[in-house]
Design an enzyme around this catalytic site. Sequence first.
Site, mmCIF file in Angstrom:
data_model
loop_
_atom_site.group_PDB
_atom_site.id
_atom_site.type_symbol
_atom_site.label_atom_id
_atom_site.label_comp_id
_atom_site.label_asym_id
_atom_site.label_seq_id
_atom_site.Cartn_x
_atom_site.Cartn_y
_atom_site.Cartn_z
ATOM 1 C CG MET A 54 77.962 7.921 53.000
ATOM 2 S SD MET A 54 78.896 7.227 54.325
ATOM 3 C CE MET A 54 79.464 5.783 53.442
ATOM 4 C CE1 TYR A 55 79.660 9.424 57.236
ATOM 5 C CE2 TYR A 55 78.875 11.538 58.207
ATOM 6 C CZ TYR A 55 79.792 10.795 57.513
ATOM 7 O OH TYR A 55 81.131 11.728 57.535
ATOM 8 C CB SER A 56 73.173 5.100 59.951
ATOM 9 O OG SER A 56 74.208 4.980 60.952
ATOM 10 N N GLY A 57 72.847 4.848 56.331
ATOM 11 C CA GLY A 57 71.796 5.130 55.234
ATOM 12 C C GLY A 57 70.912 6.064 55.292
#
Length: 339
Positions: A54-57
């Site tokens: 989920m880090y920066s999608g």
Amino acid sequence: MQYRTLGRTGVQVSSLALGAMNFGEIGRTTQDEATAIVDAALEGGINIIDTADMYSGGESEEMVGKAIAGRRDDIVLATKASMPMGDERNHQGSSRRWLVTELDNSLRRLGVDHVDLYQIHRWDPSTSDEETLSALTDLQRAGKIRYFGSSTFPAYRLVQAQWAAREYHLSRYVTEQPSYSILQRGIETHVLPVTEQYGLGVLVWSPLASGWLSGAIREGRGITTSRSAFLPERFDTAIPSNRARLDAVERLAEVADEAGLTMIQLALGFVTAHPAVTSALIGPRTPDHLHAQLAAADTVLSADVLDAIDTIVAPGTDLAAHEKYDTPPALLDPSLRRR
């Protein structure tokens, strides 16, 4: 750089680990900057890199994959899943359905055929331990992950998961990734005793307390850190918990000065001094940030310094308890504590 065994796995990892949360949109870090950070981290002795879907999608995983291309086998590669990936209700959590799908997505973004450590980013109260552990065990047997762990689990959930693995004859979590810093010491009361009991490796995140312990935040200065820009309520010193943090920082700065240390050295030296901690995750946005943090790699705090820290923030104390991420759901949702 110091190296320690990751729990009972036999894998040797550096006492500082490179966290990639700031790679991409979150930290406004370009691919060239991310690659330069990875290059410098490896040169400085770091051998473990941690990211998450989920880090920066997903952008962070993509950047990490490009940065480590050609040297994958020299790196202990960790990522995480379970946090929402879009608006679809089933694109989150720790069900078999989602983990099997999302691991393949992470492997594709990273450009690898396996990860060394796959972590459940947060405890999912809607999914049973048996469901999650059986899926992770099958992924491990398929060769897509070497080990798996948890992140920010309450202590009682760590215990329950260990017992579930034993009861259902499944592989178990071998690591936990909790938040830990001089200003947030609550895990010393419950989580760390459990990780020691079960021999879990511990990779702590936010050892600089979201920048409070970076040296950039001091009395009389405007708070202009990147984190304060999108989480202003965590740095508003009119709020009592933030005032308490600033007061503690001022006293800690005196301890650091007397010991001839930077605030970063004091902060990282503190968390890595705990016998239950394997590595401290650092999350630099720039190569300069990384070099300032690498300077703490060989920092060993004396007993006098550790005692001085204890007088400022007592063991087991969280100065901002409301920012904890392992609160039982019933304390947050009134419907769960009403008949």
